[in-house]
Design a protein around this motif. Structure first.
Motif, PDB file in Angstrom:
ATOM      1  N   ALA A 215       0.914  -1.395  -0.216  1.00 13.28           N
ATOM      2  CA  ALA A 215      -0.091  -0.243  -0.086  1.00 13.28           C
ATOM      3  C   ALA A 215       0.784   1.205   0.032  1.00 13.28           C
ATOM      4  N   TYR A 216       0.371   2.142  -0.850  1.00 16.55           N
ATOM      5  CA  TYR A 216       1.175   3.571  -0.634  1.00 16.55           C
ATOM      6  C   TYR A 216       0.019   4.618  -0.919  1.00 16.55           C
ATOM      7  N   ARG A 217       0.581   5.614  -0.278  1.00 16.75           N
ATOM      8  CA  ARG A 217      -0.450   6.936  -0.151  1.00 16.75           C
ATOM      9  C   ARG A 217      -0.627   7.565  -1.530  1.00 16.75           C
ATOM     10  N   VAL A 218      -1.778   8.207  -1.855  1.00 18.00           N
ATOM     11  CA  VAL A 218      -1.938   8.563  -3.143  1.00 18.00           C
ATOM     12  C   VAL A 218      -2.597   9.962  -2.965  1.00 18.00           C
ATOM     13  N   SER A 219      -2.828  10.817  -4.016  1.00 19.80           N
ATOM     14  CA  SER A 219      -3.556  12.090  -3.689  1.00 19.80           C
ATOM     15  C   SER A 219      -4.943  11.967  -3.220  1.00 19.80           C
ATOM     16  N   THR A 220      -5.204  13.006  -2.525  1.00 22.78           N
ATOM     17  CA  THR A 220      -6.894  13.017  -1.998  1.00 22.78           C
ATOM     18  C   THR A 220      -7.731  13.365  -3.342  1.00 22.78           C
ATOM     19  N   ALA A 222      -8.297  11.173  -5.183  1.00 28.50           N
ATOM     20  CA  ALA A 222      -9.220   9.667  -5.151  1.00 28.50           C
ATOM     21  C   ALA A 222     -10.405   9.856  -4.235  1.00 28.50           C
ATOM     22  N   ASN A 223     -10.463  11.018  -3.470  1.00 27.84           N
ATOM     23  CA  ASN A 223     -11.593  10.985  -2.581  1.00 27.84           C
ATOM     24  C   ASN A 223     -12.801  11.330  -3.533  1.00 27.84           C
ATOM     25  N   GLN A 224     -12.813  11.834  -4.809  1.00 28.11           N
ATOM     26  CA  GLN A 224     -13.840  12.500  -5.557  1.00 28.11           C
ATOM     27  C   GLN A 224     -14.178  11.247  -6.492  1.00 28.11           C
ATOM     28  N   ALA A 225     -15.479  10.908  -6.067  1.00 26.75           N
ATOM     29  CA  ALA A 225     -16.089   9.765  -7.018  1.00 26.75           C
ATOM     30  C   ALA A 225     -15.850  10.141  -8.679  1.00 26.75           C
ATOM     31  N   ARG A 226     -16.134  11.410  -8.936  1.00 26.20           N
ATOM     32  CA  ARG A 226     -15.945  11.648 -10.454  1.00 26.20           C
ATOM     33  C   ARG A 226     -14.778  11.537 -10.974  1.00 26.20           C
ATOM     34  N   ASN A 227     -13.786  11.477 -10.332  1.00 30.14           N
ATOM     35  CA  ASN A 227     -12.362  11.243 -10.749  1.00 30.14           C
ATOM     36  C   ASN A 227     -11.962   9.903 -11.153  1.00 30.14           C
ATOM     37  N   LYS A 228     -12.090   9.608 -12.285  1.00 31.55           N
ATOM     38  CA  LYS A 228     -11.772   8.339 -13.026  1.00 31.55           C
ATOM     39  C   LYS A 228     -10.425   8.164 -13.634  1.00 31.55           C
ATOM     40  N   SER A 229      -9.499   9.067 -13.406  1.00 38.23           N
ATOM     41  CA  SER A 229      -8.061   9.298 -13.945  1.00 38.23           C
ATOM     42  C   SER A 229      -7.138   8.225 -13.271  1.00 38.23           C
ATOM     43  N   GLU A 230      -5.959   7.952 -14.024  1.00 39.21           N
ATOM     44  CA  GLU A 230      -4.675   7.353 -13.375  1.00 39.21           C
ATOM     45  C   GLU A 230      -4.158   8.187 -12.336  1.00 39.21           C
ATOM     46  N   GLU A 231      -4.732   9.231 -12.016  1.00 37.51           N
ATOM     47  CA  GLU A 231      -4.079  10.219 -10.803  1.00 37.51           C
ATOM     48  C   GLU A 231      -4.434   9.426  -9.658  1.00 37.51           C
ATOM     49  N   VAL A 232      -5.312   8.536  -9.517  1.00 37.09           N
ATOM     50  CA  VAL A 232      -5.992   8.303  -8.268  1.00 37.09           C
ATOM     51  C   VAL A 232      -5.105   7.043  -7.782  1.00 37.09           C
ATOM     52  N   LEU A 233      -4.271   6.445  -9.038  1.00 38.46           N
ATOM     53  CA  LEU A 233      -3.257   5.375  -8.556  1.00 38.46           C
ATOM     54  C   LEU A 233      -1.753   5.695  -8.312  1.00 38.46           C
ATOM     55  N   GLN A 234      -1.759   6.981  -8.518  1.00 39.73           N
ATOM     56  CA  GLN A 234      -0.157   7.259  -8.552  1.00 39.73           C
ATOM     57  C   GLN A 234       0.313   7.651  -7.082  1.00 39.73           C
ATOM     58  N   PRO A 235       1.466   6.916  -6.788  1.00 44.79           N
ATOM     59  CA  PRO A 235       2.063   7.024  -5.498  1.00 44.79           C
ATOM     60  C   PRO A 235       2.598   8.721  -4.950  1.00 44.79           C
ATOM     61  N   ILE A 236       2.301   9.203  -3.924  1.00 50.81           N
ATOM     62  CA  ILE A 236       2.904  10.405  -3.519  1.00 50.81           C
ATOM     63  C   ILE A 236       3.772  10.123  -2.442  1.00 50.81           C
ATOM     64  N   ALA A 237       3.934   9.003  -1.924  1.00 48.75           N
ATOM     65  CA  ALA A 237       5.112   8.571  -0.888  1.00 48.75           C
ATOM     66  C   ALA A 237       5.253   7.169  -0.844  1.00 48.75           C
ATOM     67  N   PRO A 238       6.587   6.459  -0.033  1.00 51.78           N
ATOM     68  CA  PRO A 238       6.786   5.364  -0.290  1.00 51.78           C
ATOM     69  C   PRO A 238       5.956   4.296   0.104  1.00 51.78           C
ATOM     70  N   VAL A 257      -9.115  18.420   1.802  1.00 51.63           N
ATOM     71  CA  VAL A 257      -9.943  17.170   1.980  1.00 51.63           C
ATOM     72  C   VAL A 257     -10.854  17.417   1.226  1.00 51.63           C
ATOM     73  N   HIS A 258     -11.384  16.510   0.469  1.00 55.70           N
ATOM     74  CA  HIS A 258     -12.569  16.495  -0.502  1.00 55.70           C
ATOM     75  C   HIS A 258     -13.834  15.790   0.333  1.00 55.70           C
ATOM     76  N   PRO A 259     -15.018  16.261  -0.149  1.00 55.58           N
ATOM     77  CA  PRO A 259     -16.188  15.563   0.610  1.00 55.58           C
ATOM     78  C   PRO A 259     -16.361  14.092   0.579  1.00 55.58           C
ATOM     79  N   LEU A 260     -16.285  13.359   1.636  1.00 57.11           N
ATOM     80  CA  LEU A 260     -16.700  12.210   1.607  1.00 57.11           C
ATOM     81  C   LEU A 260     -18.013  11.708   0.896  1.00 57.11           C
ATOM     82  N   LEU A 261     -17.854  10.684   0.183  1.00 57.94           N
ATOM     83  CA  LEU A 261     -18.928  10.021  -0.563  1.00 57.94           C
ATOM     84  C   LEU A 261     -19.325   8.670  -0.084  1.00 57.94           C
ATOM     85  N   PRO A 262     -20.386   8.011  -0.350  1.00 57.32           N
ATOM     86  CA  PRO A 262     -20.703   6.699  -0.369  1.00 57.32           C
ATOM     87  C   PRO A 262     -19.647   5.624  -0.845  1.00 57.32           C
ATOM     88  N   GLY A 263     -19.216   4.847   0.252  1.00 55.57           N
ATOM     89  CA  GLY A 263     -18.069   4.102  -0.260  1.00 55.57           C
ATOM     90  C   GLY A 263     -16.791   4.124   0.722  1.00 55.57           C
TER      91      GLY A 263
END
Length: 266
Positions: A215-220, A222-238, A257-263
């Motif tokens: 597991a590695y940390r990724v950008s917030t 990923a918190n946005q349900a509408r973001n379906k890009s590869e950005e949600v998978l890119q590591p920002i920490a080891p 921090v983006h608003p939390l959504l179902p899930g």
């Protein structure tokens, strides 16, 4: 909890690379099932799923979040009522009305490249295998059809699934108090076989202790349900190391921090 999935279109099963051959879409299937989503698949999105049909492994797209076949109301009403059925806890799966039929008769596999967890409900981590092989998650599925004329145009049939969860293994406990049920090749094929009894299935409810999970940390983002890009998978920490047993400590609030959504809630 497993509320955000990520997929690709290749599956490794029994050490063979299999192209996902999609089953023909039902004539009356929800039109949303025609939308291909690979990254940040959220509850109510559709995902590719594998199941056995007459002894043949086949793939089809299913709504993430099971709508039981007996659900009442219009499509909008049924979808809203069952928006939180994207996970099925192994401890209660044989008792809950939504799951007790499908667990015995309608099991599937959800192949993923990984999934997201939020240890502090704000900071997303992406979990995958270090060799980038697909991870096979145990699932159950059902089919529901609306009897209401207003649902005909958008497709009155919803074929849907839930991911089965267990208590976490040692590594997964760093990120959440639940984990998807991960099946290796042999257990995955066993999961799909018809005629299994409750005791046979309970024997497969084993938390994963795989040394290949990372597991590695990724950008917030990923918190946005509408973001379906590869950005949600890119590591920002080891990557978080395998050693240790303590849950991750919350991080300082550096990013918005983006608003939390179902899930994001278990």
């Amino acid at each position: 909890m497993c509320g955000r999935l990520n997929q690709n279109q290749l599956l490794s099963l029994e050490k063979k690379e299999l192209k996902m051959e999609r089953r023909l879409k039902k004539a009356k299937e929800d039109k949303k099932s025609g939308l291909l989503v690979l990254n940040n698949i959220c509850p109510t999105d559709y995902a590719d799923v594998l199941r056995l049909e007459d002894g043949v492994l086949c793939g089809e797209r299913m709504r993430f979040g099971l709508v039981p076949g007996w659900a009442k109301g219009t499509k909008a009403e049924a979808g809203k009522k069952f928006v939180h059925t994207f996970n099925a806890r192994c401890e209660s799966i044989f008792e809950l009305a939504s799951f007790r039929g499908p667990i015995l008769r309608q099991r599937c596999l959800v192949p993923v490249r990984g999934w997201h967890e939020w240890p502090d409900r704000k900071t997303p981590y992406f979990i995958h295998r270090t060799d980038d092989a697909p991870v096979l998650l145990a699932g159950i599925w059902d089919v529901w059809e609306s009897p209401f004329p207003e649902d005909v145009e958008s497709g009155p049939v919803i074929t849907s699934m839930s991911v089965v969860t267990t208590p976490p293994g040692r590594y997964m406990a760093k990120f959440h108090d639940r984990s998807p049920l991960i099946l290796d090749d042999e257990a995955a094929l066993a999961w799909l076989q018809p005629g299994l009894k409750a005791e046979d299935l309970r024997a497969l409810f084993t938390p994963s202790e795989s040394e290949y999970l990372e597991a590695y940390r990724v950008s917030t983002a990923a918190n946005q349900a509408r973001n379906k890009s590869e950005e949600v998978l890119q590591p920002i920490a080891p990557p978080v190391p395998q050693h240790g047993t303590e849950p991750l400590a919350p991080l300082p609030a550096e990013d918005p921090v983006h608003p939390l959504l179902p899930g994001l809630s278990s």
